[in-house]
Motif scaffolding. Structure first.
Motif, mmCIF file in Angstrom:
data_model
loop_
_atom_site.group_PDB
_atom_site.id
_atom_site.type_symbol
_atom_site.label_atom_id
_atom_site.label_comp_id
_atom_site.label_asym_id
_atom_site.label_seq_id
_atom_site.Cartn_x
_atom_site.Cartn_y
_atom_site.Cartn_z
ATOM 1 N N TYR A 1 45.861 44.499 30.437
ATOM 2 C CA TYR A 1 46.335 44.937 28.861
ATOM 3 C C TYR A 1 46.120 46.635 29.115
ATOM 4 C CZ TYR A 1 45.537 46.585 24.062
ATOM 5 O OH TYR A 1 45.380 46.965 22.848
ATOM 6 N N ASN A 2 46.998 47.395 28.516
ATOM 7 C CA ASN A 2 46.844 48.799 28.467
ATOM 8 C C ASN A 2 46.909 49.253 27.012
ATOM 9 O OD1 ASN A 2 46.605 51.556 29.427
ATOM 10 N ND2 ASN A 2 48.546 51.572 29.998
ATOM 11 N N ASP A 3 45.812 50.087 26.566
ATOM 12 C CA ASP A 3 46.244 50.652 25.186
ATOM 13 C C ASP A 3 46.319 52.089 25.486
ATOM 14 O OD1 ASP A 3 45.780 51.843 22.604
ATOM 15 O OD2 ASP A 3 44.335 50.265 21.876
ATOM 16 N N GLU A 4 47.366 52.614 25.233
ATOM 17 C CA GLU A 4 47.615 54.313 25.325
ATOM 18 C C GLU A 4 47.360 55.112 24.307
ATOM 19 O OE1 GLU A 4 52.191 54.826 25.809
ATOM 20 O OE2 GLU A 4 52.112 53.499 27.705
ATOM 21 N N GLY B 1 43.385 54.785 25.745
ATOM 22 C CA GLY B 1 43.244 54.835 26.935
ATOM 23 C C GLY B 1 42.359 53.760 27.833
ATOM 24 N N GLN B 2 42.163 52.846 26.850
ATOM 25 C CA GLN B 2 41.326 51.537 27.402
ATOM 26 C C GLN B 2 42.335 50.472 28.097
ATOM 27 O OE1 GLN B 2 37.831 51.142 25.497
ATOM 28 N NE2 GLN B 2 37.748 49.906 27.340
ATOM 29 N N GLN B 3 41.765 49.818 28.880
ATOM 30 C CA GLN B 3 42.089 49.119 29.960
ATOM 31 C C GLN B 3 41.383 47.814 30.275
ATOM 32 O OE1 GLN B 3 43.393 51.050 33.591
ATOM 33 N NE2 GLN B 3 44.932 52.460 32.509
ATOM 34 N N PHE B 4 42.130 46.699 30.055
ATOM 35 C CA PHE B 4 41.427 45.387 30.544
ATOM 36 C C PHE B 4 42.170 44.582 31.567
ATOM 37 C CE2 PHE B 4 40.090 46.512 25.963
ATOM 38 C CZ PHE B 4 38.749 46.428 26.180
ATOM 39 N N ASP C 1 52.659 17.095 37.349
ATOM 40 C CA ASP C 1 52.213 18.419 37.595
ATOM 41 C C ASP C 1 52.776 19.606 37.210
ATOM 42 O OD1 ASP C 1 50.084 16.650 38.413
ATOM 43 O OD2 ASP C 1 50.409 17.052 40.573
ATOM 44 N N VAL C 2 52.241 20.609 36.529
ATOM 45 C CA VAL C 2 52.557 21.821 36.481
ATOM 46 C C VAL C 2 52.177 22.961 37.057
ATOM 47 C CG1 VAL C 2 53.169 23.749 34.631
ATOM 48 C CG2 VAL C 2 53.247 21.021 33.958
ATOM 49 N N ARG C 3 52.931 23.641 38.005
ATOM 50 C CA ARG C 3 52.238 24.437 38.856
ATOM 51 C C ARG C 3 52.747 25.806 38.506
ATOM 52 N NH1 ARG C 3 53.614 24.021 43.913
ATOM 53 N NH2 ARG C 3 55.266 22.816 43.644
ATOM 54 N N VAL C 4 51.929 26.982 38.448
ATOM 55 C CA VAL C 4 52.453 28.297 38.112
ATOM 56 C C VAL C 4 51.756 29.076 39.210
ATOM 57 C CG1 VAL C 4 52.378 30.226 36.602
ATOM 58 C CG2 VAL C 4 52.493 27.992 35.700
ATOM 59 N N GLU C 5 52.494 29.908 40.080
ATOM 60 C CA GLU C 5 51.997 30.849 41.234
ATOM 61 C C GLU C 5 52.318 31.838 40.945
ATOM 62 O OE1 GLU C 5 50.221 29.509 43.926
ATOM 63 O OE2 GLU C 5 50.590 27.362 43.609
ATOM 64 N N GLY C 6 51.223 33.040 41.152
ATOM 65 C CA GLY C 6 51.574 34.737 41.230
ATOM 66 C C GLY C 6 52.038 34.986 39.735
ATOM 67 N N LEU C 7 51.288 34.493 38.559
ATOM 68 C CA LEU C 7 51.808 35.147 37.452
ATOM 69 C C LEU C 7 51.317 36.404 36.890
ATOM 70 C CD1 LEU C 7 53.083 34.739 34.551
ATOM 71 C CD2 LEU C 7 51.021 33.565 33.817
ATOM 72 N N ASN C 8 52.308 37.415 36.859
ATOM 73 C CA ASN C 8 51.652 38.757 36.251
ATOM 74 C C ASN C 8 51.714 38.794 34.821
ATOM 75 O OD1 ASN C 8 50.321 39.719 38.898
ATOM 76 N ND2 ASN C 8 52.411 39.732 39.672
ATOM 77 N N LEU C 9 51.047 38.961 33.982
ATOM 78 C CA LEU C 9 51.388 39.354 32.672
ATOM 79 C C LEU C 9 50.896 40.814 32.254
ATOM 80 C CD1 LEU C 9 52.545 38.207 29.766
ATOM 81 C CD2 LEU C 9 50.209 37.453 29.567
ATOM 82 N N HIS C 10 51.919 41.557 31.844
ATOM 83 C CA HIS C 10 51.543 43.156 31.524
ATOM 84 C C HIS C 10 51.763 43.243 30.034
ATOM 85 C CE1 HIS C 10 52.095 43.846 35.872
ATOM 86 N NE2 HIS C 10 53.157 43.147 35.761
ATOM 87 N N LEU C 11 50.764 43.455 29.662
ATOM 88 C CA LEU C 11 50.634 43.961 28.027
ATOM 89 C C LEU C 11 50.293 45.066 27.663
ATOM 90 C CD1 LEU C 11 48.878 40.579 26.811
ATOM 91 C CD2 LEU C 11 51.251 41.082 26.941
ATOM 92 N N THR C 12 50.975 46.150 26.805
ATOM 93 C CA THR C 12 50.722 47.404 26.594
ATOM 94 C C THR C 12 51.217 47.842 25.138
ATOM 95 O OG1 THR C 12 51.817 47.995 28.792
ATOM 96 C CG2 THR C 12 51.397 49.754 27.367
ATOM 97 N N ARG C 13 50.041 48.532 24.760
ATOM 98 C CA ARG C 13 50.378 49.145 23.338
ATOM 99 C C ARG C 13 50.693 50.609 23.501
ATOM 100 N NH1 ARG C 13 49.115 46.998 18.347
ATOM 101 N NH2 ARG C 13 47.738 45.307 19.446
#
Length: 739
Positions: A179-182, A185-188, A108-120
């Motif tokens: 995801y944040n596009d500076e 100003g779009q954010q997803f 079993d592969v377990r991932v807990e509390g992953l936060n991925l921050h993508l910014t342009r």
């Protein structure tokens, strides 16, 4: 031999016990937490990432190579202080022996509390683009160049067969992707991500379940969604399938205007990268009351994808559906758009879509043809439709309160003038000129939409109802580009006659400008007036040609700026409740100095032809050549029609053309002295009154009486003088008395 086998077994057992003991000793006596700095350096050198390990590392060696990371984060070497990913815990274990066969067998592969921050950033560069790239070289240092002669850099080795992946299950809990596009100003965002799978084996069905909360800020939108199905992949064939796929969810936000949309989609998905084909078959879609079936196929995935397929929307109450998703329609007639059904074949690209072989049922109307959006960005709409019957009036908004008030005031004024005209015996004064316009000042045009509209339309109807007019075999061709709407043709049959119109509307200026040319041929004018709720003052077959211009964004503004020309002919008609003969009789009795024996009664006046031309100047139509052909009479007139208040002011001349038939009253018998004499009438009042607004022009009649007196004196002078004087003197004396 038997003893040798026994000894060999004992040796192998001993070796296995030694390996297990070594694994136990390594896993219990060796602590990887003591080597965090070395691990971070290896991550920098080999993976080119900045790995931060704030928590403990747990591990096991044999038979599973197990690893647990707690409170870790990852950044690029170009921005080591700005992690793009962090997690609370990652736990996995790999069987050791299969690794020697290039097989990855994981538990079993377990991932807990992953936060991925993508910014342009503002320059359009993403913070993920430097992942795996080495850190920039310091000034004065040389960047090492890989030696292609080294065994580890052999291209053929790098392209060796892929590892065989085998995982018991994959579980991701409480993950978040942002995801944040500076630039825009779009954010997803995707929050509370929960992912679970069954055993992950190639070429087998893998149960997958995913839940998440999706959000965006432009517009503000929130979507709760759940996906499940069976994933199947084959890396050698480059073939990926998602069988029995089902997505359900609930959406809310600004586009829905406070409403909620429940949606679902299901079907079979296939992506074949070797053939560059993608398919979605057995498609089922629902959104609140909407239910649809279909299938889609995309070809040429490696180039510009070409999309094809079919779609069927079951009958639904479209007005109710649009209201349920926060887009209520403008007020229409009750029951409008309560029945909507569509079947079509789809064709398109990522930037366009066409509904081919379209079958569309809207309320009591059926359409077939094609609708296409050639360019999503430009909203280029193309329409080719053929319909059986269509009542356009039921989809138009009702009159505003202001318009209803103006109409009511106008009707009251007309009613007062009409009552006065009907009770008059011919001696009553002229009706007053109307003052109430009845035209609405409400905005007519959606200016912003028309400026952006890119349209080409070719539509025909078996019967079209427009402004309460039943148009048979109607044809409409129009286009719009850059704020200029052009009506190429609107034509059809109308009450056994025909009509056609063309024109343009330019909404680019601050004040919209309109041009219109119309051609009406042999259309019963009374039918047109009756359809507009008016009591016709005249009947007959109308032929009309007009060319007018106007500007403004309301009925009143358009009428007040109306300019142009028109010509008209009305054949074989009747002036209803007209008093032409009454007025003629009154005039003759006055000239005869006799009293009528009774009050004249209303009577229709038939005519052979009524024609003339109009010149429009700022809403006032000037008519200087009105001619009416009535048996035994010649009628001419000139005057103005004020379209701003729908009023008229005319001077009419009636000439007896030799018809001396008995009149209804002895006091107005026509003698030979009346032949060729023009008797004057004045018509003033609301346009709806027609000839009922006409009265004898007593001032003009006085001039006629003087002229007739001169004629009688001339006759007596002729009798007395005979041949005793010269012709020149006779003519001079006649002219003297006729002045």
């Amino acid at each position: 031999m038997k003893a040798f086998g026994k000894i060999l077994g004992l040796v192998l057992l001993g070796l296995l016990l030694i390996i297990v003991a070594l694994g136990f000793a390594l896993s219990h006596l060796f602590d990887p937490n003591d080597y965090k700095d070395e691990i971070r350096q290896i991550a920098r050198d080999k993976a080119h990432i900045e790995l931060t390990l704030n928590g403990d590392i747990g591990w096991s060696l044999f038979p599973w190579l197990g690893l647990e990371l707690h409170d870790a984060s990852v950044a690029t070497l170009t921005a080591p202080n700005k992690p793009f990913a962090d997690l609370q815990m990652l736990g996995l274990s790999v069987r050791v022996l299969p690794l020697l066969r290039k097989e990855v067998q994981m538990s079993d592969v377990r991932v807990e509390g992953l936060n991925l921050h993508l910014t342009r950033d503002k320059d359009g560069r993403g913070n993920w683009e430097d992942i795996g790239k080495p850190a920039p070289a310091a000034p004065g240092t040389e960047t090492p160049v890989a030696d292609s002669s080294q065994p580890g850099t052999d291209a053929s080795q790098a392209a060796s067969q892929p590892l065989k992946l085998d995982i018991d299950s994959l579980t991701v809990n409480n993950a978040r992707v942002e995801y944040n596009d500076e630039q825009s100003g779009q954010q997803f965002s995707a929050e509370s991500i929960q992912l679970s799978t069954g055993p992950v084996h190639e070429a087998t069905n893998i149960p997958v379940k995913l839940t998440a909360f999706l959000g965006t800020n432009k517009p503000v939108m929130r979507v709760k969604t759940e996906l499940d199905g069976k994933l199947r992949y084959d890396r050698v064939l480059k073939r990926y399938q998602f069988e029995d796929m089902r997505v359900v969810g609930e959406a809310s936000g600004e586009p829905l205007q406070g409403k909620t949309m429940n949606f679902s989609a299901s079907g079979q998905l296939l992506v074949d990268m070797a053939a560059n084909v993608a398919e979605w078959s057995s498609l089922k879609i629902s959104a609140n009351q909407l239910r649809a079936l279909g299938e889609f196929r995309a070809n040429s995935l490696d180039k510009t994808p070409q999309i094809s397929g079919g779609l069927s929307i079951a009958q639904l109450d479209l007005a109710r559906f649009l209201d349920s998703i926060g887009h209520p329609l403008p007020a229409m007639a009750p029951g409008s758009l309560s029945k909507f059904e569509m079947v079509t074949r789809l064709a398109g690209t990522p930037t366009s879509v066409a509904f081919e072989d379209l079958k569309l049922n809207v309320d009591d109307s059926t359409f077939s043809g094609r609708i296409a959006i050639e360019d999503f960005a430009k909203q280029a709409l193309r329409i080719q439709l053929k319909g059986d019957t269509f009542d356009a009036d039921r989809y138009l908004p009702p009159k505003s309160d202001e318009a209803n008030g103006a109409t009511a005031a106008r009707k009251a004024e007309v009613k007062g003038s009409e009552d006065s005209a009907l009770t008059a015996s011919g001696d009553s004064p002229l009706p007053d000129a109307p003052t109430q316009s009845g035209w609405s000042t409400s905005k007519l045009l959606p200016i912003a939409r028309l400026k952006a509209l890119d349209l080409t339309a070719d539509v025909s109807f078996g019967q079209l109802t427009l402004s309460k007019l039943p148009i048979q075999n109607a044809a409409l061709k129009a286009n719009s580009k850059a704020g200029v709407l052009t009506l190429e043709n609107l034509s059809g049959g109308l009450y056994k006659g025909t009509f056609a119109a063309n024109g343009s509307l330019d909404v680019q200026p601050d004040v919209p400008r309109a041009k219109l040319q119309t051609r009406i041929n042999n259309v019963p004018v009374e039918k047109i007036l009756q359809s507009q709720g008016q009591t016709p003052p005249v009947t007959g077959l109308l032929t009309l040609n007009s060319n007018v211009t106007a500007s403004g964004d309301s009925q009143r503004a358009l009428i007040q700026s109306l300019n142009g020309t028109a010509s008209f002919v009305l054949n074989n008609g009747v002036l209803l409740n007209a008093n032409i003969e009454q007025q003629l009789c009154k005039a003759i009795s006055t000239l005869n100095r006799k009293t009528l024996s009774g009050a004249p009664q209303g009577k229709d006046t038939p005519f052979n032809e009524l024609k003339g031309s109009l010149v429009f100047r700022n809403g006032v139509a000037s008519n200087q050549d009105l001619v009416v052909r009535i048996p035994g009479l010649s009628v001419k007139g000139d005057g103005d029609i004020d379209l701003r208040v729908l009023g008229m002011d005319y001077r009419i001349g009636i000439t007896v053309e030799g018809d001396t038939r008995p009149m209804p009253d002895p006091a107005c018998q026509v003698g030979k002295n009346f032949v060729g004499i023009e008797l004057p009438l004045r018509c003033r009042g609301p346009l709806e009154l027609g000839a009922k607004a006409c009265r004898l022009d007593k001032e003009g009649l006085g001039k006629v009486a003087a002229k007739m007196a001169g004629n009688k004196l001339s006759e007596k002078l002729e009798e007395k003088l005979g041949d005793k004087v010269s012709p020149e003197l006779k003519d001079a004396l006649k002219g003297l008395f006729k002045r």
